[in-house]
Design a protein around this motif. Structure first.
Motif, PDB file in Angstrom:
ATOM      1  N   ARG A 164       0.817  -1.026  -0.176  1.00  0.00           N
ATOM      2  CA  ARG A 164      -0.068  -0.041   0.087  1.00  0.00           C
ATOM      3  C   ARG A 164       0.941   1.308  -0.056  1.00  0.00           C
ATOM      4  O   ARG A 164       1.787   1.393   0.640  1.00  0.00           O
ATOM      5  N   ALA A 165       0.526   2.083  -0.799  1.00  0.00           N
ATOM      6  CA  ALA A 165       1.202   3.583  -0.919  1.00  0.00           C
ATOM      7  C   ALA A 165       0.268   4.215   0.096  1.00  0.00           C
ATOM      8  O   ALA A 165      -0.922   4.465   0.155  1.00  0.00           O
ATOM      9  N   THR A 166       0.910   4.675   1.223  1.00  0.00           N
ATOM     10  CA  THR A 166       0.390   5.632   2.261  1.00  0.00           C
ATOM     11  C   THR A 166       0.791   7.088   2.350  1.00  0.00           C
ATOM     12  O   THR A 166       1.902   7.111   1.884  1.00  0.00           O
ATOM     13  N   VAL A 167      -0.213   7.985   2.208  1.00  0.00           N
ATOM     14  CA  VAL A 167       0.407   9.380   2.052  1.00  0.00           C
ATOM     15  C   VAL A 167       0.264  10.331   3.391  1.00  0.00           C
ATOM     16  O   VAL A 167      -1.020  10.287   3.772  1.00  0.00           O
ATOM     17  N   VAL A 168       1.165  11.028   3.715  1.00  0.00           N
ATOM     18  CA  VAL A 168       1.117  11.998   5.000  1.00  0.00           C
ATOM     19  C   VAL A 168       1.170  13.372   4.078  1.00  0.00           C
ATOM     20  O   VAL A 168       2.041  13.766   3.421  1.00  0.00           O
ATOM     21  N   CYS A 169       0.086  13.973   4.339  1.00  0.00           N
ATOM     22  CA  CYS A 169      -0.213  15.467   4.032  1.00  0.00           C
ATOM     23  C   CYS A 169      -0.089  16.376   5.257  1.00  0.00           C
ATOM     24  O   CYS A 169      -0.872  16.005   6.121  1.00  0.00           O
ATOM     25  N   GLN A 170       0.804  17.418   5.199  1.00  0.00           N
ATOM     26  CA  GLN A 170       0.667  18.178   6.595  1.00  0.00           C
ATOM     27  C   GLN A 170       0.332  19.798   6.302  1.00  0.00           C
ATOM     28  O   GLN A 170       0.451  20.134   5.303  1.00  0.00           O
ATOM     29  N   LEU A 171      -0.345  20.178   7.319  1.00  0.00           N
ATOM     30  CA  LEU A 171      -0.766  21.433   7.526  1.00  0.00           C
ATOM     31  C   LEU A 171      -0.196  21.886   8.681  1.00  0.00           C
ATOM     32  O   LEU A 171      -1.158  21.816   9.771  1.00  0.00           O
ATOM     33  N   GLY A 172       0.846  22.667   8.771  1.00  0.00           N
ATOM     34  CA  GLY A 172       1.390  23.051  10.227  1.00  0.00           C
ATOM     35  C   GLY A 172       1.618  21.878  10.899  1.00  0.00           C
ATOM     36  O   GLY A 172       2.356  21.085  10.484  1.00  0.00           O
ATOM     37  N   ARG A 173       0.987  21.738  12.094  1.00  0.00           N
ATOM     38  CA  ARG A 173       1.142  20.479  13.038  1.00  0.00           C
ATOM     39  C   ARG A 173       0.229  19.608  12.770  1.00  0.00           C
ATOM     40  O   ARG A 173      -0.134  18.625  13.477  1.00  0.00           O
ATOM     41  N   ARG A 174      -0.624  19.736  11.789  1.00  0.00           N
ATOM     42  CA  ARG A 174      -1.850  18.814  11.380  1.00  0.00           C
ATOM     43  C   ARG A 174      -1.631  17.781  10.503  1.00  0.00           C
ATOM     44  O   ARG A 174      -0.686  18.209   9.432  1.00  0.00           O
ATOM     45  N   ILE A 175      -1.871  16.496  10.229  1.00  0.00           N
ATOM     46  CA  ILE A 175      -1.929  15.599   9.145  1.00  0.00           C
ATOM     47  C   ILE A 175      -3.482  15.618   8.610  1.00  0.00           C
ATOM     48  O   ILE A 175      -4.537  15.462   9.565  1.00  0.00           O
ATOM     49  N   LEU A 176      -3.500  15.164   7.601  1.00  0.00           N
ATOM     50  CA  LEU A 176      -4.789  14.687   6.796  1.00  0.00           C
ATOM     51  C   LEU A 176      -5.212  13.160   7.308  1.00  0.00           C
ATOM     52  O   LEU A 176      -4.319  12.378   7.054  1.00  0.00           O
ATOM     53  N   LEU A 177      -6.338  13.152   7.644  1.00  0.00           N
ATOM     54  CA  LEU A 177      -6.768  11.825   8.096  1.00  0.00           C
ATOM     55  C   LEU A 177      -8.317  11.772   7.212  1.00  0.00           C
ATOM     56  O   LEU A 177      -8.908  12.702   6.787  1.00  0.00           O
ATOM     57  N   VAL A 178      -8.476  10.439   6.469  1.00  0.00           N
ATOM     58  CA  VAL A 178      -9.765  10.210   5.687  1.00  0.00           C
ATOM     59  C   VAL A 178     -10.266   9.079   6.567  1.00  0.00           C
ATOM     60  O   VAL A 178      -9.951   8.104   7.213  1.00  0.00           O
ATOM     61  N   SER A 179     -11.475   8.924   6.039  1.00  0.00           N
ATOM     62  CA  SER A 179     -12.500   7.988   6.535  1.00  0.00           C
ATOM     63  C   SER A 179     -13.587   7.333   5.879  1.00  0.00           C
ATOM     64  O   SER A 179     -14.088   8.324   5.013  1.00  0.00           O
ATOM     65  N   ARG A 180     -13.941   6.038   5.639  1.00  0.00           N
ATOM     66  CA  ARG A 180     -14.927   5.428   4.934  1.00  0.00           C
ATOM     67  C   ARG A 180     -16.146   5.448   5.734  1.00  0.00           C
ATOM     68  O   ARG A 180     -15.852   5.470   7.080  1.00  0.00           O
ATOM     69  N   GLU A 181     -17.373   5.574   5.211  1.00  0.00           N
ATOM     70  CA  GLU A 181     -18.486   5.311   6.135  1.00  0.00           C
ATOM     71  C   GLU A 181     -18.514   4.392   7.352  1.00  0.00           C
ATOM     72  O   GLU A 181     -18.037   3.269   6.796  1.00  0.00           O
ATOM     73  N   GLY A 182     -18.424   4.718   8.281  1.00  0.00           N
ATOM     74  CA  GLY A 182     -18.464   3.829   9.669  1.00  0.00           C
ATOM     75  C   GLY A 182     -17.190   3.129   9.839  1.00  0.00           C
ATOM     76  O   GLY A 182     -17.325   2.153  10.569  1.00  0.00           O
ATOM     77  N   THR A 183     -16.040   3.570   9.592  1.00  0.00           N
ATOM     78  CA  THR A 183     -14.523   3.053   9.722  1.00  0.00           C
ATOM     79  C   THR A 183     -13.714   4.012  10.661  1.00  0.00           C
ATOM     80  O   THR A 183     -14.208   5.208  10.543  1.00  0.00           O
ATOM     81  N   ARG A 184     -12.676   3.437  10.830  1.00  0.00           N
ATOM     82  CA  ARG A 184     -11.757   4.459  11.808  1.00  0.00           C
ATOM     83  C   ARG A 184     -10.792   5.302  10.673  1.00  0.00           C
ATOM     84  O   ARG A 184     -10.987   5.070   9.453  1.00  0.00           O
TER      85      ARG A 184
END
Length: 146
Positions: A8-28
Motif C-alpha cells: 500500500r502507498a500511504t500518504v502523509v499530508c501536513q498543514l502546520g502541525r496537523r496531518i490529513l486523515l480520511v475515513s470511509r463510512e463507519g470506519t476508523r
C-alpha cells in the motif's frame, strides 16, 4: 497457507502541525492511500490515491519509509501540496479532517496509522537514532514539532 502481505502507498499530508486523515463510512480514520494497479509504481499510486480520495493534487510526492503492519506493508510518502488546498471527500471516502499529530493516538484511527504517526513523532523528538531509511522521516517529523 500463509497470506501474502498487501502493498500500500500511504500518504502523509501536513498543514502546520496537523496531518490529513480520511475515513470511509463507519470506519476508523486513516492516512490516505491505497494499493497499486498493475504497472503502477508506488509513487504514482500515492499521487493517484490522494487525488481520488481527497481531490488534492500533490505538487511532489517523496518516499519516507516503510512500515509493516499485520497484513499490509505501507510505503509511506509525504506530499507537497499548495497553500490553501483543502480536501474534499470523494470516491469511497466520506470524511476528511486535519488532526493534530499529538492527538492522533487518542482518535479512533487504524493501528497502522497510529504506528506511522508514532514513527514520525519519534523522529521529531530525536528519541532514538532511526535506521537510515528513516532519515527523511526525521525531516518531516521535525516540522511537526515546531
Amino acid at each position: 497457507m500463509r497470506d501474502t502481505v498487501k502493498q500500500r502507498a500511504t500518504v502523509v499530508c501536513q498543514l502546520g502541525r496537523r496531518i490529513l486523515l480520511v475515513s470511509r463510512e463507519g470506519t476508523r480514520w486513516s492516512l490516505p492511500g491505497g494499493k497499486p494497479v498493475t504497472g503502477e509504481d508506488l509513487r504514482e499510486t500515492a499521487m493517484r490515491e490522494l487525488m481520488e480520495e481527497t481531490r488534492i493534487h500533490a505538487m511532489d510526492m517523496r518516499y519516507m519509509f516503510g512500515f509493516t503492519g499485520i497484513h499490509t506493508c505501507h510505503h509511506v510518502f509525504v506530499a507537497t501540496i499548495a497553500d490553501g488546498e483543502q480536501p474534499v471527500p470523494s470516491n469511497e471516502i466520506t470524511r476528511c479532517t486535519w488532526a493534530k499529530v499529538t492527538e492522533v493516538a487518542n482518535l479512533p484511527v487504524s493501528t497502522s496509522t497510529k504506528g506511522i504517526v508514532e514513527v514520525l513523532a519519534m523522529a521529531s523528538n530525536g528519541a532514538s537514532r532511526l535506521p537510515s531509511d528513516y532519515d527523511q522521516a526525521a525531516d518531516i517529523g521535525a516540522q511537526f514539532s515546531r
